[in-house]
Scaffold this motif. Structure first.
Motif, short mmCIF file in Angstrom:
data_model
loop_
_atom_site.label_atom_id
_atom_site.label_comp_id
_atom_site.label_asym_id
_atom_site.label_seq_id
_atom_site.Cartn_x
_atom_site.Cartn_y
_atom_site.Cartn_z
N ALA A 87 -10.78 3.62 -5.36
CA ALA A 87 -11.06 2.20 -5.60
C ALA A 87 -10.38 1.74 -6.88
O ALA A 87 -10.28 2.50 -7.85
N GLU A 141 -8.48 -4.85 -10.31
CA GLU A 141 -8.85 -5.84 -9.30
C GLU A 141 -8.56 -7.27 -9.79
O GLU A 141 -7.97 -8.07 -9.07
N THR A 189 -8.89 -4.64 -2.62
CA THR A 189 -10.13 -5.28 -3.04
C THR A 189 -10.37 -6.61 -2.36
O THR A 189 -11.47 -7.16 -2.43
N GLU A 190 -9.31 -7.18 -1.75
CA GLU A 190 -9.46 -8.49 -1.10
C GLU A 190 -8.66 -8.47 0.19
O GLU A 190 -7.52 -8.03 0.23
N ARG A 241 -15.60 -7.18 -2.70
CA ARG A 241 -14.49 -6.28 -2.33
C ARG A 241 -14.40 -6.11 -0.83
O ARG A 241 -15.42 -6.10 -0.15
N ASP A 288 -3.91 -9.74 -3.00
CA ASP A 288 -4.17 -8.73 -4.03
C ASP A 288 -3.06 -7.69 -4.08
O ASP A 288 -3.31 -6.49 -4.21
N ASP A 290 -11.67 -0.92 0.31
CA ASP A 290 -11.81 -0.72 -1.13
C ASP A 290 -11.06 0.52 -1.64
O ASP A 290 -11.59 1.31 -2.41
#
Lengths: 232, 239
Positions: free
Chosen positions: A68, A74, A166-167, A190, A136, A194
């Protein structure tokens, strides 16, 4: 056997370095370096957010495929704001120096930065910048070894696009912060996966995704940027 | 510690001499770098110079075709055995999911298997695969990273239509499966036969956003990729 021995030696050294770094902010560290960083945006229509970088040893990683993204990464990858990514680096014991540039790097532009700092060897370099007309996507160089770069030498890295994971890549105007969308940047929610991966590119409304705020001009392929490190 | 270091250096030096058979322990980690593509069982093989699982610009062998269209390693494994290769089959014990890694070891002691190849099929594709074609294994102990491209075996039309199970047989159209369960149905077919029937760099998936129609059963938001699609980290140690 040999790599194990090597590794343990390196760890011992790294531990020593950590003690040194935390122990003194004075001028008695054993290395001083001046480096020039040049970043060229090779994309067609993907402005890059002000690049953030860190000079560090092997114990720092800005991101890792399959893990992650940190909160700082992020925010960088979703909004282009590098300040949290830089703070995370500043608070990391293995980072010698860190900063974010002041200006975006527009398609075709080259921006050059000069950095001077003290270090204790094992020098590596990491850089990240958002492709702002995406959800992202960020362009990165991660942990490249530059400790062997002699004074006056330079090395070129062709940087690829990562997906912060994350998106979701909706490509809608509401979710693209760059000029193509003018929408939201960072959102703490998120996506399900992820995990940081390589980016699969943008689909765009020119290629059948009618809800996309992007068009053919925003498509990109690897490499997306050129990063040159010169030891001054 | 000092003694073993010297011994290791001596071994490393002898490995540089062309006539000595190499004695090497190899650790190979394969990472799926993609956002939404799965890899079928991975084949990691050390072999002699001149042996290839595939070559760009050459027609796929029947064994490679079976791997690229259906994920079957049986033919390639037989080929590697017949070439006296050292191999590891399916170290991930199944599919290698997006961003997942698998690590395996090879001991090439007493062989002249000084070249390394890696392949696995990409799902969901018709005949796309990841490939590392016969790189010379470094003789110096260390860690070496290779980034892999996606190749098209050139043997099957990229129609991007799901044909569960059956589509995996060589010569049978269609994609045999989508481990992510995120494909559509009812596509009319995204492409006819390849113009380039040799092994070549994959042009990528098209996909569409129509889950029950359109030209493709793939989702353009999920099943596309850019190179590189895989990373191979090779750690060489000289025992």
């Amino acid at each position: 056997m040999k790599p194990m021995i090597k590794k343990s030696l390196v760890s011992v050294l790294a531990l020593g370095l950590l003690v040194l770094v935390s122990g003194c902010d004075n001028d008695n560290d054993n290395g001083a370096g001046r480096y020039e960083i040049s970043v060229t945006n090779l994309s067609n229509n993907q402005p890059m957010s002000p690049p953030a970088w860190a000079f560090h040893d092997e114990d720092y990683m800005g991101w890792e495929i399959g893990s992650a993204a940190t909160a700082g990464l992020e925010i960088l990858a979703e909004s282009g704001d590098a300040s949290s990514f830089v703070s995370e680096a500043r608070n990391h014991a293995a980072v010698y120096t860190q900063r974010a540039a002041d200006e975006m790097v527009l398609p075709g532009q080259t921006q050059t930065y000069t950095v001077a700092f003290r270090h204790d060897g094992g020098l590596q370099f990491t850089l990240a910048t958002m492709l702002v007309n995406t959800n992202d996507a960020f362009v990165g160089v991660s942990g490249v070894k530059i400790s062997d770069l002699a004074t006056g030498e330079e090395r070129t890295y062709m940087a690829r696009a990562y997906d912060a994971g994350t998106e979701e890549n909706l490509e809608t105007a509401a979710t693209i912060p760059g000029p193509a969308g003018g929408g939201e940047g960072f959102n703490a929610a998120r996506e399900a996966s992820d995990k940081v991966s390589m980016h699969s590119g943008v689909v765009t409304n020119s290629d059948g995704l009618s809800s996309s705020a992007l068009d053919q001009s925003h498509r990109f392929d690897n490499p997306v940027a050129r990063v040159v490190i010169r030891h001054l | 510690m000092k003694t073993s270091r010297i011994a290791a250096s001596a071994l490393a030096m002898s490995a540089l001499l062309p006539l000595t058979a190499s004695a090497q322990d190899l650790s190979v980690t394969v990472t799926n770098l993609t956002h939404g593509i799965y890899f079928t069982p991975v084949l990691v093989a050390a072999h002699e110079d001149g042996t290839h699982l595939f070559q760009q610009g050459q027609a796929a062998s029947a064994s490679l075709q079976a791997m690229a269209e259906g994920g079957s390693l049986a033919g390639l494994v037989t080929d590697v055995i017949n070439a006296n290769g050292t191999y590891s089959e399916n170290p991930a014990m199944g599919m290698l999911a997006p961003t997942a890694s698998t690590t395996t070891t090879l001991n090439t002691d007493g062989t002249s298997n000084t070249y390394l190849s890696v392949v696995a099929m990409m799902l969901p594709t018709n005949d796309g695969f990841i490939g590392l074609d016969s790189i010379a294994i470094p003789t110096e102990a260390g860690t070496y990273t290779f980034l892999l491209n996606a190749y098209d075996a050139g043997t099957e039309a990229n129609d991007e239509l799901l044909n569960p199970g059956a589509g995996g047989a060589p010569g049978v159209a269609g994609i045999p499966g989508a481990p992510g369960g995120d494909t559509g149905t009812g596509g009319t077919g995204a492409a006819g036969a390849d113009s380039n029937t040799m092994v070549h760099i994959h042009r990528g998936a098209l996909g569409d956003t129509n889950a029950t129609g359109g030209t493709s059963d793939l989702d353009s938001r999920i099943h596309r990729w850019l190179n590189p699609v895989a990373k191979v980290v090779l750690t060489v140690s000289n025992p």
